[in-house]
Design a protein around this motif. Structure first.
Motif, PDB file in Angstrom:
ATOM      1  N   ILE A   1       0.835  -1.205   0.000  1.00 17.97           N
ATOM      2  CA  ILE A   1       0.000   0.000   0.000  1.00 17.97           C
ATOM      3  C   ILE A   1       0.873   1.260   0.000  1.00 17.97           C
ATOM      4  O   ILE A   1       0.628   2.200  -0.764  1.00 17.97           O
ATOM      5  CB  ILE A   1      -0.970  -0.008   1.201  1.00 17.97           C
ATOM      6  CG1 ILE A   1      -2.003  -1.119   1.031  1.00 17.97           C
ATOM      7  CG2 ILE A   1      -1.650   1.347   1.369  1.00 17.97           C
ATOM      8  CD1 ILE A   1      -2.829  -1.392   2.273  1.00 17.97           C
ATOM      9  N   LEU A   2       1.884   1.260   0.846  1.00 13.14           N
ATOM     10  CA  LEU A   2       2.790   2.397   0.917  1.00 13.14           C
ATOM     11  C   LEU A   2       3.518   2.617  -0.412  1.00 13.14           C
ATOM     12  O   LEU A   2       3.597   3.730  -0.921  1.00 13.14           O
ATOM     13  CB  LEU A   2       3.802   2.187   2.049  1.00 13.14           C
ATOM     14  CG  LEU A   2       4.817   3.284   2.271  1.00 13.14           C
ATOM     15  CD1 LEU A   2       4.127   4.537   2.791  1.00 13.14           C
ATOM     16  CD2 LEU A   2       5.883   2.826   3.252  1.00 13.14           C
ATOM     17  N   SER A   3       4.020   1.533  -0.988  1.00 10.64           N
ATOM     18  CA  SER A   3       4.756   1.640  -2.251  1.00 10.64           C
ATOM     19  C   SER A   3       3.875   2.160  -3.376  1.00 10.64           C
ATOM     20  O   SER A   3       4.269   3.078  -4.098  1.00 10.64           O
ATOM     21  CB  SER A   3       5.333   0.279  -2.645  1.00 10.64           C
ATOM     22  OG  SER A   3       6.283  -0.138  -1.712  1.00 10.64           O
ATOM     23  N   VAL A   4       2.712   1.575  -3.535  1.00 12.02           N
ATOM     24  CA  VAL A   4       1.824   1.975  -4.626  1.00 12.02           C
ATOM     25  C   VAL A   4       1.415   3.431  -4.469  1.00 12.02           C
ATOM     26  O   VAL A   4       1.453   4.206  -5.440  1.00 12.02           O
ATOM     27  CB  VAL A   4       0.589   1.047  -4.701  1.00 12.02           C
ATOM     28  CG1 VAL A   4      -0.475   1.608  -5.640  1.00 12.02           C
ATOM     29  CG2 VAL A   4       1.000  -0.343  -5.152  1.00 12.02           C
ATOM     30  N   SER A   5       1.037   3.834  -3.257  1.00 12.39           N
ATOM     31  CA  SER A   5       0.586   5.220  -3.078  1.00 12.39           C
ATOM     32  C   SER A   5       1.716   6.222  -3.325  1.00 12.39           C
ATOM     33  O   SER A   5       1.497   7.255  -3.961  1.00 12.39           O
ATOM     34  CB  SER A   5      -0.016   5.412  -1.690  1.00 12.39           C
ATOM     35  OG  SER A   5       0.935   5.166  -0.688  1.00 12.39           O
ATOM     36  N   LEU A   6       2.931   5.917  -2.862  1.00 11.91           N
ATOM     37  CA  LEU A   6       4.035   6.855  -3.078  1.00 11.91           C
ATOM     38  C   LEU A   6       4.529   6.854  -4.522  1.00 11.91           C
ATOM     39  O   LEU A   6       4.933   7.894  -5.040  1.00 11.91           O
ATOM     40  CB  LEU A   6       5.181   6.559  -2.113  1.00 11.91           C
ATOM     41  CG  LEU A   6       4.915   6.966  -0.661  1.00 11.91           C
ATOM     42  CD1 LEU A   6       6.062   6.532   0.235  1.00 11.91           C
ATOM     43  CD2 LEU A   6       4.690   8.451  -0.547  1.00 11.91           C
ATOM     44  N   VAL A   7       4.497   5.703  -5.175  1.00 10.34           N
ATOM     45  CA  VAL A   7       4.910   5.658  -6.583  1.00 10.34           C
ATOM     46  C   VAL A   7       3.933   6.448  -7.443  1.00 10.34           C
ATOM     47  O   VAL A   7       4.340   7.182  -8.347  1.00 10.34           O
ATOM     48  CB  VAL A   7       5.034   4.195  -7.073  1.00 10.34           C
ATOM     49  CG1 VAL A   7       5.115   4.119  -8.589  1.00 10.34           C
ATOM     50  CG2 VAL A   7       6.251   3.530  -6.454  1.00 10.34           C
TER      51      VAL A   7
ATOM     52  N   LYS B   1       6.425   9.129  -8.278  1.00 10.01           N
ATOM     53  CA  LYS B   1       7.153   8.367  -9.306  1.00 10.01           C
ATOM     54  C   LYS B   1       8.405   7.700  -8.714  1.00 10.01           C
ATOM     55  O   LYS B   1       8.297   7.040  -7.701  1.00 10.01           O
ATOM     56  CB  LYS B   1       7.509   9.256 -10.503  1.00 10.01           C
ATOM     57  CG  LYS B   1       6.350   9.999 -11.088  1.00 10.01           C
ATOM     58  CD  LYS B   1       5.330   9.069 -11.698  1.00 10.01           C
ATOM     59  CE  LYS B   1       4.214   9.880 -12.323  1.00 10.01           C
ATOM     60  NZ  LYS B   1       2.921   9.386 -12.041  1.00 10.01           N
ATOM     61  N   LEU B   2       9.569   7.899  -9.333  1.00 11.73           N
ATOM     62  CA  LEU B   2      10.794   7.231  -8.875  1.00 11.73           C
ATOM     63  C   LEU B   2      11.161   7.629  -7.451  1.00 11.73           C
ATOM     64  O   LEU B   2      11.533   6.784  -6.634  1.00 11.73           O
ATOM     65  CB  LEU B   2      11.963   7.532  -9.817  1.00 11.73           C
ATOM     66  CG  LEU B   2      13.315   6.939  -9.422  1.00 11.73           C
ATOM     67  CD1 LEU B   2      13.239   5.420  -9.331  1.00 11.73           C
ATOM     68  CD2 LEU B   2      14.392   7.374 -10.393  1.00 11.73           C
ATOM     69  N   SER B   3      11.037   8.902  -7.125  1.00 10.06           N
ATOM     70  CA  SER B   3      11.331   9.337  -5.757  1.00 10.06           C
ATOM     71  C   SER B   3      10.424   8.631  -4.757  1.00 10.06           C
ATOM     72  O   SER B   3      10.854   8.254  -3.665  1.00 10.06           O
ATOM     73  CB  SER B   3      11.141  10.847  -5.616  1.00 10.06           C
ATOM     74  OG  SER B   3      12.076  11.533  -6.396  1.00 10.06           O
TER      75      SER B   3
END
Length: 181
Positions: free
Chosen positions: A70-76, A80-82
């Motif tokens: 969840i964290l990865s998808v929302s931040l990506v 984006k890359l950051s």
């Protein structure tokens, strides 16, 4: 802690070597600061595994993976890359705190961190140090070898081939997490 400090102080060099840009060195600084929490999280998982409480361990790993996803998808999606790099850096601390909360429901976690010198057997410690050395060596060499292989593919192939290889490694790692959880 030593590896975290190394990553923190050499963050610009690491960013340039890994990402071909110094723009992301702040993420490596954050990762270096939070790296000890990742180690503590692995220690907690090892303790639960040592107690042979596989239901709690499976619950813990699945919950940690879902939070990480969840964290990865929302931040990506937002950064984006950051965002991908930042989610990887902060995921370790969030997962550690979550592990403490979950384990506190099942165990008295204060006994995990208590130390009684009278009951401590240094002969057992000496025997276990060999396994600790093996685990530390493999945990340090595996990412370096993956990085070397990816750079080799980029040098003698192209970035698309390296991306496909990295995707396959990531997919394999994820399905092994599900199988071993």
């Amino acid at each position: 802690i030593a590896i975290g400090l190394t990553v923190f102080f050499f963050s610009e060099i690491i960013s340039i070597n890994l990402l071909k840009s110094a723009d992301y060195n702040y993420i490596f600084m954050i990762f270096g600061i939070l790296l000890p929490l990742f180690s503590l999280n692995m220690l907690l998982h090892g303790i639960v595994n040592g107690y042979r409480n596989f239901k709690v361990l499976a619950y813990l790993k699945i919950t940690n993976n879902v939070i990480g996803l969840i964290l990865s998808v929302s931040l990506v999606l937002r950064l984006k890359l950051s965002g991908a790099l930042f989610s990887h850096a902060i995921n370790t601390s969030i997962v550690f705190i979550l592990s403490l909360v979950i384990l506190n429901k099942f165990f008295d976690i204060s006994k995990f961190f208590s130390f009684n010198k009278k009951q401590f057997d240094f002969n057992i410690l000496k025997k276990l140090l060999a396994f600790t050395f093996m685990a530390l060596t493999s945990s340090q060499l595996k990412p370096l070898i993956e990085l070397f292989i990816r750079n080799y593919i980029m040098r003698y192939g192209n970035e698309i081939d390296a991306g496909i290889w990295q995707a396959m490694v990531s997919l394999s790692r994820q399905y092994l997490l599900v199988i071993t959880a």
